[in-house]
Design a protein around this motif. Structure first.
Motif, PDB file in Angstrom:
ATOM      1  N   ILE A  83      -3.101  -4.571  -7.746  1.00 56.99           N
ATOM      2  CA  ILE A  83      -4.184  -3.776  -8.339  1.00 56.99           C
ATOM      3  C   ILE A  83      -4.286  -2.630  -7.221  1.00 56.99           C
ATOM      4  CG2 ILE A  83      -6.092  -4.970  -7.512  1.00 56.99           C
ATOM      5  CD1 ILE A  83      -5.903  -4.106 -10.972  1.00 56.99           C
ATOM      6  N   PHE A  84      -4.355  -2.826  -5.937  1.00 56.20           N
ATOM      7  CA  PHE A  84      -4.435  -1.870  -5.139  1.00 56.20           C
ATOM      8  C   PHE A  84      -3.445  -0.838  -4.751  1.00 56.20           C
ATOM      9  CE2 PHE A  84      -7.539  -5.035  -2.270  1.00 56.20           C
ATOM     10  CZ  PHE A  84      -8.571  -4.836  -3.433  1.00 56.20           C
ATOM     11  N   ILE A 116      -4.187   1.483  -7.472  1.00 56.97           N
ATOM     12  CA  ILE A 116      -5.351   2.719  -6.921  1.00 56.97           C
ATOM     13  C   ILE A 116      -4.628   3.534  -6.095  1.00 56.97           C
ATOM     14  CG2 ILE A 116      -7.291   2.555  -5.543  1.00 56.97           C
ATOM     15  CD1 ILE A 116      -8.316   0.033  -6.704  1.00 56.97           C
ATOM     16  N   ILE A 131      -5.251   3.466 -11.547  1.00 59.26           N
ATOM     17  CA  ILE A 131      -6.446   3.088 -12.206  1.00 59.26           C
ATOM     18  C   ILE A 131      -7.603   3.746 -11.153  1.00 59.26           C
ATOM     19  CG2 ILE A 131      -5.792   0.793 -13.340  1.00 59.26           C
ATOM     20  CD1 ILE A 131      -6.797  -0.600 -10.840  1.00 59.26           C
ATOM     21  N   GLU A 173     -14.980   1.504  -2.995  1.00 65.68           N
ATOM     22  CA  GLU A 173     -15.862   0.577  -3.341  1.00 65.68           C
ATOM     23  C   GLU A 173     -15.333  -0.601  -4.129  1.00 65.68           C
ATOM     24  OE1 GLU A 173     -19.202   2.449  -5.438  1.00 65.68           O
ATOM     25  OE2 GLU A 173     -19.593   3.876  -3.919  1.00 65.68           O
ATOM     26  N   ASP A 174     -15.842  -1.740  -3.594  1.00 64.24           N
ATOM     27  CA  ASP A 174     -15.276  -3.182  -4.205  1.00 64.24           C
ATOM     28  C   ASP A 174     -16.095  -2.865  -5.643  1.00 64.24           C
ATOM     29  OD1 ASP A 174     -14.273  -5.743  -3.160  1.00 64.24           O
ATOM     30  OD2 ASP A 174     -15.514  -5.904  -5.182  1.00 64.24           O
ATOM     31  N   LYS A 193     -16.874  -5.554  -7.308  1.00 71.31           N
ATOM     32  CA  LYS A 193     -17.687  -6.600  -7.554  1.00 71.31           C
ATOM     33  C   LYS A 193     -18.538  -6.857  -6.088  1.00 71.31           C
ATOM     34  CE  LYS A 193     -17.440 -11.274  -9.007  1.00 71.31           C
ATOM     35  NZ  LYS A 193     -16.863 -12.341  -8.992  1.00 71.31           N
ATOM     36  N   HIS A 202     -20.207  -2.366   0.014  1.00 73.95           N
ATOM     37  CA  HIS A 202     -19.059  -3.276  -0.092  1.00 73.95           C
ATOM     38  C   HIS A 202     -17.885  -2.472  -0.414  1.00 73.95           C
ATOM     39  CE1 HIS A 202     -16.723  -7.318  -1.366  1.00 73.95           C
ATOM     40  NE2 HIS A 202     -16.196  -6.547  -0.597  1.00 73.95           N
ATOM     41  N   GLY A 212      -8.793 -17.605   0.073  1.00 75.14           N
ATOM     42  CA  GLY A 212      -9.373 -17.004  -1.171  1.00 75.14           C
ATOM     43  C   GLY A 212      -8.931 -15.684  -1.553  1.00 75.14           C
ATOM     44  N   GLN A 213      -7.689 -15.336  -0.942  1.00 72.99           N
ATOM     45  CA  GLN A 213      -7.298 -13.865  -0.856  1.00 72.99           C
ATOM     46  C   GLN A 213      -6.723 -13.940  -2.226  1.00 72.99           C
ATOM     47  OE1 GLN A 213      -3.774 -12.841   1.657  1.00 72.99           O
ATOM     48  NE2 GLN A 213      -3.562 -10.652   0.559  1.00 72.99           N
ATOM     49  N   GLU A 214      -7.269 -12.756  -2.936  1.00 72.95           N
ATOM     50  CA  GLU A 214      -6.850 -12.514  -4.597  1.00 72.95           C
ATOM     51  C   GLU A 214      -5.766 -11.613  -4.877  1.00 72.95           C
ATOM     52  OE1 GLU A 214     -10.713 -11.784  -6.594  1.00 72.95           O
ATOM     53  OE2 GLU A 214     -11.168 -13.931  -6.349  1.00 72.95           O
ATOM     54  N   VAL A 215      -6.098 -10.318  -3.977  1.00 73.36           N
ATOM     55  CA  VAL A 215      -5.005  -9.581  -3.847  1.00 73.36           C
ATOM     56  C   VAL A 215      -4.296  -9.108  -2.668  1.00 73.36           C
ATOM     57  CG1 VAL A 215      -4.978  -6.824  -4.303  1.00 73.36           C
ATOM     58  CG2 VAL A 215      -6.786  -8.099  -5.063  1.00 73.36           C
ATOM     59  N   HIS A 254     -12.528  -6.027   4.078  1.00 75.05           N
ATOM     60  CA  HIS A 254     -13.937  -5.700   3.398  1.00 75.05           C
ATOM     61  C   HIS A 254     -14.854  -5.047   4.500  1.00 75.05           C
ATOM     62  CE1 HIS A 254     -12.967  -8.584  -0.308  1.00 75.05           C
ATOM     63  NE2 HIS A 254     -12.059  -9.068   0.581  1.00 75.05           N
TER      64      HIS A 254
END
Ligand code: 5GP
Length: 114
Positions: free
Chosen positions: A6-7, A10, A15, A30-31, A33, A39, A93-96, A102
């Motif tokens: 996703i990044f 961007i 996106i 900006e994050d 969420k 953030h 918890g790394q998702e991307v 952050h």
């Protein structure tokens, strides 16, 4: 070929994101969420999956991210302080899977993190 993160999408303008800083090597936005009043996500344009994937030839780019973080913090007037965090791998918890920092600010942040 592996699917774009996703990044990366961007970075490539596929996106939208609320971009607050950009230069040749990095992007800050900006994050979606937010976990704090401010953030931000700061990423290298170079595709590096995580801290675990940083190679000696990435040192200049990764170092540059901190100069950018400092510039962004000054631009946004984060004079009360801020936290810079990176998650690396499953237990974090790394998702991307694109290296990112952050930047959290605007409230008193607890320690240790959960
Ligand atoms: P991680 O858990 O990998 O350290 O953090 C990924 C961050 O990216 C999360 O805070 C999440 O809210 C943010 N995020 C995920 N997808 C998007 C998106 O499409 N746009 C933006 N701006 N942030 C995203």
């Amino acid at each position: 070929m592996a699917e774009k993160t996703i990044f990366k999408r961007i970075i490539d303008g596929e996106i939208p994101a609320k971009i607050v800083y950009e230069d040749e090597h990095c992007l800050a936005f900006e994050d979606i969420k937010p976990a704090a009043p401010t953030h931000l996500i700061v990423i290298p344009k170079r595709e590096i999956a995580s801290v675990d994937d940083v190679k000696p030839e990435d040192e200049a780019v990764v170092g540059h991210l901190f100069t950018a973080i400092r510039a962004v913090a000054a631009k946004l007037g984060l004079t009360g302080g801020y936290r810079v965090v990176t998650n690396c791998g499953r237990d974090s918890g790394q998702e991307v899977m694109h290296l990112h920092f952050h930047v959290l600010a605007g409230r008193r942040l607890g320690w240790p993190p959960g």
